[in-house]
Scaffold this active site. Sequence first.
Site, short mmCIF file in Angstrom:
data_model
loop_
_atom_site.label_atom_id
_atom_site.label_comp_id
_atom_site.label_asym_id
_atom_site.label_seq_id
_atom_site.Cartn_x
_atom_site.Cartn_y
_atom_site.Cartn_z
N ASP A 47 0.65 -0.99 0.03
CA ASP A 47 -0.17 0.05 -0.09
C ASP A 47 0.77 1.16 -0.15
OD1 ASP A 47 1.00 -0.18 2.57
OD2 ASP A 47 -0.98 0.05 3.62
N SER A 48 2.31 1.04 -0.02
CA SER A 48 3.03 2.16 -0.04
C SER A 48 2.97 2.78 -1.74
CB SER A 48 4.50 1.64 0.22
OG SER A 48 4.81 0.62 -0.75
N ASP A 64 -1.04 -6.44 -0.37
CA ASP A 64 -1.26 -5.68 0.91
C ASP A 64 -2.55 -5.19 0.98
OD1 ASP A 64 -0.34 -4.60 3.22
OD2 ASP A 64 1.18 -3.18 2.07
N LYS A 85 -1.33 -9.34 2.96
CA LYS A 85 -0.79 -8.87 4.16
C LYS A 85 -1.69 -8.04 5.02
CE LYS A 85 2.46 -5.76 4.04
NZ LYS A 85 1.82 -4.76 5.29
N GLU A 95 -2.22 -5.32 8.54
CA GLU A 95 -1.49 -4.42 9.73
C GLU A 95 -2.42 -4.66 10.87
OE1 GLU A 95 -0.55 -0.25 9.08
OE2 GLU A 95 0.45 -0.79 7.06
N GLU A 136 8.00 -4.18 12.03
CA GLU A 136 8.52 -2.51 11.43
C GLU A 136 9.11 -1.83 12.28
OE1 GLU A 136 7.20 1.08 8.22
OE2 GLU A 136 6.26 -0.87 8.51
#
Length: 284
Positions: free
Chosen positions: A44-45, A83, A112, A114, A181
């Site tokens: 998602d960057s 993501d 993935k 978070e 992270e």
Amino acid sequence: MEKVTVRDIVRMKGSSRIVMVTAYDYPTARIVDSAGVDMILVGDSLAMVVLGYPTTHGARLRDMLRHTMAVARAKPRALIVGDMPFGSYEPSTSRAVRSAVAFVRAGAEAVKLEGGSEYSDRVKGIVKAGVPVMGHIGLTPQRYLKYGGYKPRGRRFEEVRQLLLDAEALQEAGAFSIVIEFTATEVAELLTRRLQIPTICIGSGPRCDGQVLVLHDILGLSDHTPPFVKKYVDLKQIIFEATSRYVKEVREGLFPGPEHTVVKLKEPLDIESLLGELERGSPH
């Protein structure tokens, strides 16, 4: 070489360093795959390094799916991880499962998300639906508002304790690996020793089972890079110099040259005759 699977990644724990990097399109997916990475994260960057948003909150599910499709068309040997963007899994387990299934249909081989123990039910539901899940704890950029910015995590006893609980909850829920992270090296090492599944570090030192970086940071294309990033080439300068030469040569009439004129006539062209014919046929 054979396609990398989730089982391959799990088996690499303690035996071989795992390498993951982001990619968001067909050509870069082909390049990083040929370089030998084990996993490609369609991160998602994307919101920040490709679409120009100030945070990852700018990435919508439709954006992530489109770019996952582009990466999948490269048919990489590496495992493709999609993501899950902000808002695509938080509301409910059923919403999370629908989003994960959409990623698989777009070409992802895992997803993935978070968050820690508060989302273990989402992880369990997605895994039960048949989609492998990678967790992500420590600094979670989608939660930057909650934590007051992009700050390191796990620097105090209670934070470390919570990270341990989160990691174990994600493992118990069925996650096949976890990204850690922006924590202290000692914390990442503790989590790596504690877990039976691989840990992938970003900004958390060298003692995890693997590492991940954003490709644009590696290539020197990002406007702002975190302090834990290593820039391997200044591609921004290389692109600037190449484009500047192109601009100069076009304006000076140097490009295109004779060697770039590739279309040839198949028969002689009498330009005067053609112009005369067009003039005679003009209503004016």
